[in-house]
Design a protein around this motif. Structure first.
Motif, PDB file in Angstrom:
ATOM      1  N   VAL A 163      -1.044   1.424  21.026  1.00 18.05           N
ATOM      2  CA  VAL A 163      -1.157   0.047  21.816  1.00 18.05           C
ATOM      3  C   VAL A 163      -2.578  -0.500  22.153  1.00 18.05           C
ATOM      4  CG1 VAL A 163      -0.576  -0.859  24.152  1.00 18.05           C
ATOM      5  CG2 VAL A 163       1.121   0.777  23.059  1.00 18.05           C
ATOM      6  N   GLN A 164      -3.364   0.458  22.182  1.00 22.61           N
ATOM      7  CA  GLN A 164      -4.859   0.055  22.474  1.00 22.61           C
ATOM      8  C   GLN A 164      -5.444  -0.627  21.170  1.00 22.61           C
ATOM      9  OE1 GLN A 164      -7.702   3.149  23.439  1.00 22.61           O
ATOM     10  NE2 GLN A 164      -9.048   1.738  24.283  1.00 22.61           N
ATOM     11  N   THR A 165      -5.048   0.069  19.888  1.00 18.61           N
ATOM     12  CA  THR A 165      -5.604  -0.607  18.552  1.00 18.61           C
ATOM     13  C   THR A 165      -4.781  -1.758  18.506  1.00 18.61           C
ATOM     14  OG1 THR A 165      -5.775   1.867  17.716  1.00 18.61           O
ATOM     15  CG2 THR A 165      -5.200  -0.092  16.267  1.00 18.61           C
ATOM     16  N   PHE A 166      -3.712  -1.750  18.825  1.00 19.62           N
ATOM     17  CA  PHE A 166      -2.999  -3.233  18.473  1.00 19.62           C
ATOM     18  C   PHE A 166      -3.658  -4.458  19.629  1.00 19.62           C
ATOM     19  CE2 PHE A 166       1.712  -5.437  19.043  1.00 19.62           C
ATOM     20  CZ  PHE A 166       1.440  -6.189  18.175  1.00 19.62           C
ATOM     21  N   ASP A 171      -0.882  -2.125   0.732  1.00 18.61           N
ATOM     22  CA  ASP A 171      -2.076  -3.331   0.709  1.00 18.61           C
ATOM     23  C   ASP A 171      -1.593  -4.299  -0.666  1.00 18.61           C
ATOM     24  OD1 ASP A 171      -2.481  -1.350  -1.365  1.00 18.61           O
ATOM     25  OD2 ASP A 171      -4.593  -1.488  -1.175  1.00 18.61           O
ATOM     26  N   HIS A 172      -0.214  -3.978  -1.036  1.00 14.72           N
ATOM     27  CA  HIS A 172       0.218  -4.619  -2.320  1.00 14.72           C
ATOM     28  C   HIS A 172       0.598  -6.118  -2.086  1.00 14.72           C
ATOM     29  CE1 HIS A 172       2.299  -4.760  -6.150  1.00 14.72           C
ATOM     30  NE2 HIS A 172       3.382  -5.480  -5.280  1.00 14.72           N
ATOM     31  N   LEU A 173       0.333  -6.830  -3.103  1.00 12.00           N
ATOM     32  CA  LEU A 173       0.589  -8.315  -3.135  1.00 12.00           C
ATOM     33  C   LEU A 173       1.604  -8.639  -4.270  1.00 12.00           C
ATOM     34  CD1 LEU A 173      -2.871  -9.763  -2.390  1.00 12.00           C
ATOM     35  CD2 LEU A 173      -1.118  -9.662  -0.678  1.00 12.00           C
ATOM     36  N   VAL A 174       2.475  -9.191  -4.121  1.00 10.66           N
ATOM     37  CA  VAL A 174       3.457  -9.479  -5.111  1.00 10.66           C
ATOM     38  C   VAL A 174       3.050 -10.497  -6.212  1.00 10.66           C
ATOM     39  CG1 VAL A 174       5.669 -10.480  -5.545  1.00 10.66           C
ATOM     40  CG2 VAL A 174       5.485  -9.407  -3.549  1.00 10.66           C
ATOM     41  N   GLN A 175       3.168 -10.016  -7.363  1.00 10.44           N
ATOM     42  CA  GLN A 175       2.414 -10.735  -8.494  1.00 10.44           C
ATOM     43  C   GLN A 175       3.731 -11.431  -9.547  1.00 10.44           C
ATOM     44  OE1 GLN A 175      -0.879 -10.573  -8.989  1.00 10.44           O
ATOM     45  NE2 GLN A 175      -0.985  -9.510  -7.047  1.00 10.44           N
ATOM     46  N   SER A 176       4.733 -11.146  -9.470  1.00  8.21           N
ATOM     47  CA  SER A 176       5.571 -11.687 -10.480  1.00  8.21           C
ATOM     48  C   SER A 176       6.946 -11.990  -9.661  1.00  8.21           C
ATOM     49  CB  SER A 176       6.040 -10.721 -11.671  1.00  8.21           C
ATOM     50  OG  SER A 176       6.608  -9.585 -11.127  1.00  8.21           O
ATOM     51  N   LEU A 214      -3.082  -1.562  12.163  1.00  8.17           N
ATOM     52  CA  LEU A 214      -2.001  -0.435  12.524  1.00  8.17           C
ATOM     53  C   LEU A 214      -1.545   0.446  11.139  1.00  8.17           C
ATOM     54  CD1 LEU A 214       0.522  -2.680  14.785  1.00  8.17           C
ATOM     55  CD2 LEU A 214      -0.788  -0.722  15.430  1.00  8.17           C
ATOM     56  N   VAL A 215      -1.739  -0.052  10.015  1.00 10.31           N
ATOM     57  CA  VAL A 215      -1.269   0.633   8.983  1.00 10.31           C
ATOM     58  C   VAL A 215      -2.305   1.813   8.827  1.00 10.31           C
ATOM     59  CG1 VAL A 215      -1.836   0.590   6.224  1.00 10.31           C
ATOM     60  CG2 VAL A 215      -0.225  -0.947   7.523  1.00 10.31           C
ATOM     61  N   LYS A 216      -3.735   1.401   9.060  1.00  6.53           N
ATOM     62  CA  LYS A 216      -4.961   2.518   9.095  1.00  6.53           C
ATOM     63  C   LYS A 216      -4.693   3.282  10.074  1.00  6.53           C
ATOM     64  CE  LYS A 216     -10.000   2.627   9.515  1.00  6.53           C
ATOM     65  NZ  LYS A 216     -11.235   1.899   9.840  1.00  6.53           N
ATOM     66  N   TRP A 217      -4.175   2.952  11.423  1.00  7.07           N
ATOM     67  CA  TRP A 217      -4.098   3.823  12.637  1.00  7.07           C
ATOM     68  C   TRP A 217      -2.902   4.571  12.186  1.00  7.07           C
ATOM     69  CZ3 TRP A 217      -0.006   5.228  15.687  1.00  7.07           C
ATOM     70  CH2 TRP A 217      -0.217   6.172  16.943  1.00  7.07           C
ATOM     71  N   LEU A 218      -1.959   4.226  11.389  1.00 10.44           N
ATOM     72  CA  LEU A 218      -0.727   5.241  11.040  1.00 10.44           C
ATOM     73  C   LEU A 218      -1.219   6.016   9.950  1.00 10.44           C
ATOM     74  CD1 LEU A 218       1.999   2.396  11.292  1.00 10.44           C
ATOM     75  CD2 LEU A 218       1.965   4.803  12.570  1.00 10.44           C
ATOM     76  N   ASP A 219      -2.345   5.761   9.270  1.00 10.45           N
ATOM     77  CA  ASP A 219      -2.707   6.486   8.071  1.00 10.45           C
ATOM     78  C   ASP A 219      -1.770   6.844   6.972  1.00 10.45           C
ATOM     79  OD1 ASP A 219      -4.707   8.197   6.721  1.00 10.45           O
ATOM     80  OD2 ASP A 219      -4.174  10.057   7.568  1.00 10.45           O
ATOM     81  N   THR A 220      -1.085   5.693   6.743  1.00  7.20           N
ATOM     82  CA  THR A 220      -0.080   5.582   5.659  1.00  7.20           C
ATOM     83  C   THR A 220      -0.575   4.829   4.584  1.00  7.20           C
ATOM     84  OG1 THR A 220       2.303   5.031   5.350  1.00  7.20           O
ATOM     85  CG2 THR A 220       1.182   3.477   6.862  1.00  7.20           C
ATOM     86  N   PRO A 221      -0.158   5.252   3.325  1.00  9.98           N
ATOM     87  CA  PRO A 221      -0.008   4.248   2.197  1.00  9.98           C
ATOM     88  C   PRO A 221       0.914   3.464   2.135  1.00  9.98           C
ATOM     89  CG  PRO A 221       0.607   6.584   1.557  1.00  9.98           C
ATOM     90  CD  PRO A 221       0.385   6.486   2.935  1.00  9.98           C
TER      91      PRO A 221
END
Length: 200
Positions: A59-62, A111-116, A161-168
């Motif tokens: 919550v502090q990170t958020f 971090d994926h951005l849709v390309q097609s 939050l993605v960084k805090w969760l340490d998830t890919p």
């Protein structure tokens, strides 16, 4: 309760008692989640259960990200102040509730951005799959006498939050839950005939 009673009774809860939620109940809720249908049976979901001291850290990170955004609002974003205020309220509720479950899509990188167009169609099918799991969670939460709200305000601090969760993995949403301290009536729905077209 019948299934239809549970569906009808489900509503977003935003006031919680401080009581902890039994981990066995959380496992029960997650068992309901993984019974959801998924595109091609990929089962692309992963769940991160956050409680206790880790919840306060999250919550502090958020909150820090939201405070920075409030100091420097995006001038191109419509209703930025109102949206940020709503997200800050959500962060407060996440601090008051005993548990938040982050729901991830394991088939798309964070971090994926849709390309097609094909990628977009696949992305949508995966999001639908994960969303079905979230709905199963919410119905089981209601059935167990607990309360929850489906939280997409996490997107205001997505990277942090993605960084805090340490998830890919891609973050789809969060479900914040606990023992309800309120009993709001379900919000009104549009009449069925206003939202259905019959083609025969």
């Amino acid at each position: 309760m019948s299934l239809m009673d549970t569906i009808t009774a489900r509503t977003s809860i935003r006031k919680f008692r401080p009581d902890e939620v039994d981990p066995a109940l959380i496992r029960d809720i997650l068992e309901a989640a993984i019974r959801a249908p998924s595109a091609k049976n990929f089962q692309p979901w992963h769940f991160v259960v956050v409680s206790g001291a880790k919840k306060q850290e999250m919550v502090q990170t958020f909150t820090q990200v939201l405070e920075e955004a409030a100091r420097n609002p995006d001038p191109t974003a419509p209703n930025a102040k109102q949206m940020l205020a709503a997200a800050q309220y959500t962060a407060k509720l996440m601090g008051e509730a005993p548990v938040t479950i982050f729901v991830l899509n394991t088939m798309i990188p964070a971090d994926h951005l849709v390309q097609s167009g094909m990628e977009q169609r696949m992305m949508l099918s995966l999001v639908q799959s994960v969303s079905a799991a979230i709905e199963n969670m919410l119905l089981r939460i209601t059935d167990l006498g607990l309360g929850a709200f489906w939280n997409c305000d996490v997107f205001f601090a997505y990277d942090a939050l993605v960084k805090w969760l340490d998830t890919p993995h891609q973050l789809i949403a969060a479900v914040t839950l606990g023992h309800p301290a309120e009993q709001p009536q379900p919000r009104p729905r549009k009449p069925l005939d206003d939202v259905v077209t019959w083609l025969q």
